[in-house]
Write a protein that holds these residues in place. Sequence first.
Motif, PDB file in Angstrom:
ATOM      1  N   LEU A   1       1.808   0.290   4.356  1.00 25.76           N
ATOM      2  CA  LEU A   1       1.575   0.859   5.684  1.00 25.76           C
ATOM      3  C   LEU A   1       2.264   2.206   5.832  1.00 25.76           C
ATOM      4  O   LEU A   1       1.750   3.094   6.518  1.00 25.76           O
ATOM      5  CB  LEU A   1       2.055  -0.102   6.777  1.00 25.76           C
ATOM      6  CG  LEU A   1       1.274  -1.408   6.914  1.00 25.76           C
ATOM      7  CD1 LEU A   1       1.715  -2.163   8.159  1.00 25.76           C
ATOM      8  CD2 LEU A   1      -0.226  -1.174   6.943  1.00 25.76           C
ATOM      9  N   SER A   2       3.418   2.372   5.209  1.00 28.93           N
ATOM     10  CA  SER A   2       4.088   3.675   5.247  1.00 28.93           C
ATOM     11  C   SER A   2       3.246   4.745   4.566  1.00 28.93           C
ATOM     12  O   SER A   2       3.282   5.916   4.934  1.00 28.93           O
ATOM     13  CB  SER A   2       5.457   3.585   4.574  1.00 28.93           C
ATOM     14  OG  SER A   2       6.344   2.787   5.334  1.00 28.93           O
ATOM     15  N   ALA A   3       2.476   4.348   3.558  1.00 31.39           N
ATOM     16  CA  ALA A   3       1.640   5.297   2.815  1.00 31.39           C
ATOM     17  C   ALA A   3       0.295   5.538   3.486  1.00 31.39           C
ATOM     18  O   ALA A   3      -0.423   6.478   3.112  1.00 31.39           O
ATOM     19  CB  ALA A   3       1.415   4.782   1.398  1.00 31.39           C
ATOM     20  N   LEU A   4      -0.058   4.712   4.461  1.00 26.47           N
ATOM     21  CA  LEU A   4      -1.442   4.690   4.951  1.00 26.47           C
ATOM     22  C   LEU A   4      -1.883   6.016   5.563  1.00 26.47           C
ATOM     23  O   LEU A   4      -3.040   6.420   5.423  1.00 26.47           O
ATOM     24  CB  LEU A   4      -1.606   3.560   5.973  1.00 26.47           C
ATOM     25  CG  LEU A   4      -3.046   3.114   6.241  1.00 26.47           C
ATOM     26  CD1 LEU A   4      -3.740   2.696   4.961  1.00 26.47           C
ATOM     27  CD2 LEU A   4      -3.064   1.964   7.247  1.00 26.47           C
ATOM     28  N   ASN A   5      -0.978   6.722   6.244  1.00 22.02           N
ATOM     29  CA  ASN A   5      -1.344   8.020   6.818  1.00 22.02           C
ATOM     30  C   ASN A   5      -1.765   8.992   5.721  1.00 22.02           C
ATOM     31  O   ASN A   5      -2.773   9.702   5.842  1.00 22.02           O
ATOM     32  CB  ASN A   5      -0.176   8.597   7.620  1.00 22.02           C
ATOM     33  CG  ASN A   5      -0.459  10.000   8.130  1.00 22.02           C
ATOM     34  OD1 ASN A   5      -1.572  10.333   8.513  1.00 22.02           O
ATOM     35  ND2 ASN A   5       0.556  10.845   8.112  1.00 22.02           N
ATOM     36  N   GLY A   6      -0.997   9.023   4.629  1.00 21.53           N
ATOM     37  CA  GLY A   6      -1.337   9.901   3.520  1.00 21.53           C
ATOM     38  C   GLY A   6      -2.649   9.507   2.859  1.00 21.53           C
ATOM     39  O   GLY A   6      -3.441  10.365   2.456  1.00 21.53           O
ATOM     40  N   ILE A   7      -2.901   8.207   2.735  1.00 21.51           N
ATOM     41  CA  ILE A   7      -4.156   7.732   2.150  1.00 21.51           C
ATOM     42  C   ILE A   7      -5.334   8.068   3.068  1.00 21.51           C
ATOM     43  O   ILE A   7      -6.403   8.471   2.602  1.00 21.51           O
ATOM     44  CB  ILE A   7      -4.087   6.215   1.888  1.00 21.51           C
ATOM     45  CG1 ILE A   7      -2.957   5.881   0.899  1.00 21.51           C
ATOM     46  CG2 ILE A   7      -5.425   5.694   1.379  1.00 21.51           C
ATOM     47  CD1 ILE A   7      -3.128   6.503  -0.469  1.00 21.51           C
ATOM     48  N   ALA A   8      -5.122   7.929   4.366  1.00 23.71           N
ATOM     49  CA  ALA A   8      -6.188   8.281   5.318  1.00 23.71           C
ATOM     50  C   ALA A   8      -6.542   9.756   5.212  1.00 23.71           C
ATOM     51  O   ALA A   8      -7.718  10.135   5.284  1.00 23.71           O
ATOM     52  CB  ALA A   8      -5.753   7.943   6.744  1.00 23.71           C
ATOM     53  N   GLY A   9      -5.521  10.600   5.040  1.00 25.46           N
ATOM     54  CA  GLY A   9      -5.782  12.021   4.860  1.00 25.46           C
ATOM     55  C   GLY A   9      -6.583  12.294   3.606  1.00 25.46           C
ATOM     56  O   GLY A   9      -7.497  13.127   3.594  1.00 25.46           O
ATOM     57  N   ALA A  10      -6.269  11.585   2.524  1.00 27.61           N
ATOM     58  CA  ALA A  10      -7.020  11.742   1.283  1.00 27.61           C
ATOM     59  C   ALA A  10      -8.467  11.309   1.472  1.00 27.61           C
ATOM     60  O   ALA A  10      -9.395  11.926   0.937  1.00 27.61           O
ATOM     61  CB  ALA A  10      -6.359  10.940   0.164  1.00 27.61           C
TER      62      ALA A  10
END
Length: 578
Positions: free
Chosen positions: A87-96
């Motif tokens: 979940l901490s990574a999810l913002n970065g994954i959403a951007g990708a």
Amino acid sequence: MSDIRIQNLQKPVAVAEYLFRRLHQIGIRSIHGLPGDFNLVALDYIPKAGLKWVGSVNELNAAYAADGYARAKGISAIVTTFGVGELSALNGIAGAHAEHIPVVHIVGCPSTISQKNGMLLHHTLGNGDFHVFANMSVHVSCEVAKLTRPGEIAAQIDHALRECWVRSRPVYIWLPTDMVEKQVEGARLDAEIDLAEEENDNPEREDYVVNVVLRALNDAQRPVILVDACAIRHRVLGEVQDLIAKTGLPVYVTPMGKGAVDETSPTYGGVYTGSASPPAVAAGVEGADLVLSIGSLKSDFNTAGFSYHTSQLNTIDLHSTHCVVRYSEYPGVAMRGVLRKVTERVDASKLVRTPVAAVVNAVEENRDDSKTVTQAWFWPRFGEFLRSGDIVVTETGTANFGIWETKFPAGVTGLSQVFWGSIGWAVGAAQGAALAAKDLGLDERTILMVGDGSFQLTAQELSTMIRHKLRVTIFLINNDGFTIERWIHGMTAEYNDIARWNYTALPAAFGAATTGKQTWAKTFKIKTKDELEKLLKNKEFAQAKGMQFVELFMPKEDAPRGLRITTEIAAKNNARTE
């Protein structure tokens, strides 16, 4: 009792070994992420596959770094742990996902037995639902592979990695702890995954589109080419360059297409941004009777607030999954095949070519009598500092807009997150891009342009750059807060202010040697044009052998021309009530 499924395997290998060897085969050399108890055993297999574990200070930064690595190398991978890590990574994954970046997100999760028994494990919501977090990632992944059946796992991995590459979007791989060392068929590794894109499934439809494009080009009196983000993301720049070389037509880029074409070419006309375009650029694109648009992504900031002044009747849009000719759409006709055939068949002698105004770094034109480093003067001057091979990473804010005024030398790679626009992205992305360059064996400079407000969100990633001795030059624009937000709303509002840090002390604080014989990181405070000129002309600085951290002071309310125009439009759009 022995497992007959294992007895029938020709070359049994552990699931984790299979996964990481596949990542190596598709070009990945470094794995971002953080350890957690649900992925620890899997991490042991990373060096066995010839991969390097990066390690980051947090999962969000790791996701940003994986994004930057993929942009520079082609594809990337990140490993997180179940729940709290993913979940901490999810913002970065959403951007990708939003920006069409291929990132393989591997999540170590509780064993299938624990899940079946509904155990009240840490990192869960305590409701027995172990799929809730994976279900969140469904919306920002083009494929979700839950590795729970050994007989299917190898095929699942291969399919997910192919989808990641071909569709240029993140994939999510769910790896339970009891599956990490299960045996799968290693003989599959003898043949690499076929990553070739499928040919357009309807040759007649493709040929029809090609013929329409050719007729339109032959009939046009003022045709131009406009190159956008998805031409880069879906890897058709080779085809684009071939088309430009053969036709000799004027070519423009969007902000997200910056760096896609050779900006030293006499046919390059500049960055088209609708109402925020320089007059010559606006005249060239908006006066065209045919715009051949390649890989467009018409987001608000990429179009200066949807301010294009072009007609769909004069536009042909080529995309990765379809083409649009004026108002007719052709699903399943991808741009790569169309571009190749148009280039093969076009008769350049029949085309009308309109000269373009020369694009220059307008340094002297934007110099004033003050000592202050202004946005208008800096960005053209920065263009004169660049050289072929540089990787330039610009942050959401003044940097993303200022770079419009920078003419790149040939061979410069520009990275920006104009669409998703998550502040702080560029610091992590610069780490990933610099690492990708190192993995590629390139001795190139990675240059990060970031504002002080954005930098404060992800400053810890300096630690990872230092740890891996990455060659990064950082220009931190100290303009005392969130300038882009000030221009949208609240020029003097407290919520756009930030704490004042001792920025140049940070490399040493994060472990870099900044003095003595082992000096690796150098820091500079620049407050005047003359100081900046001296620094940019310094040969040792230009070589950029280690980390270079430049704190560059600019006025709080100063902003690039493009940002001022775009934020004015954005503020009006935000205020609309109907």
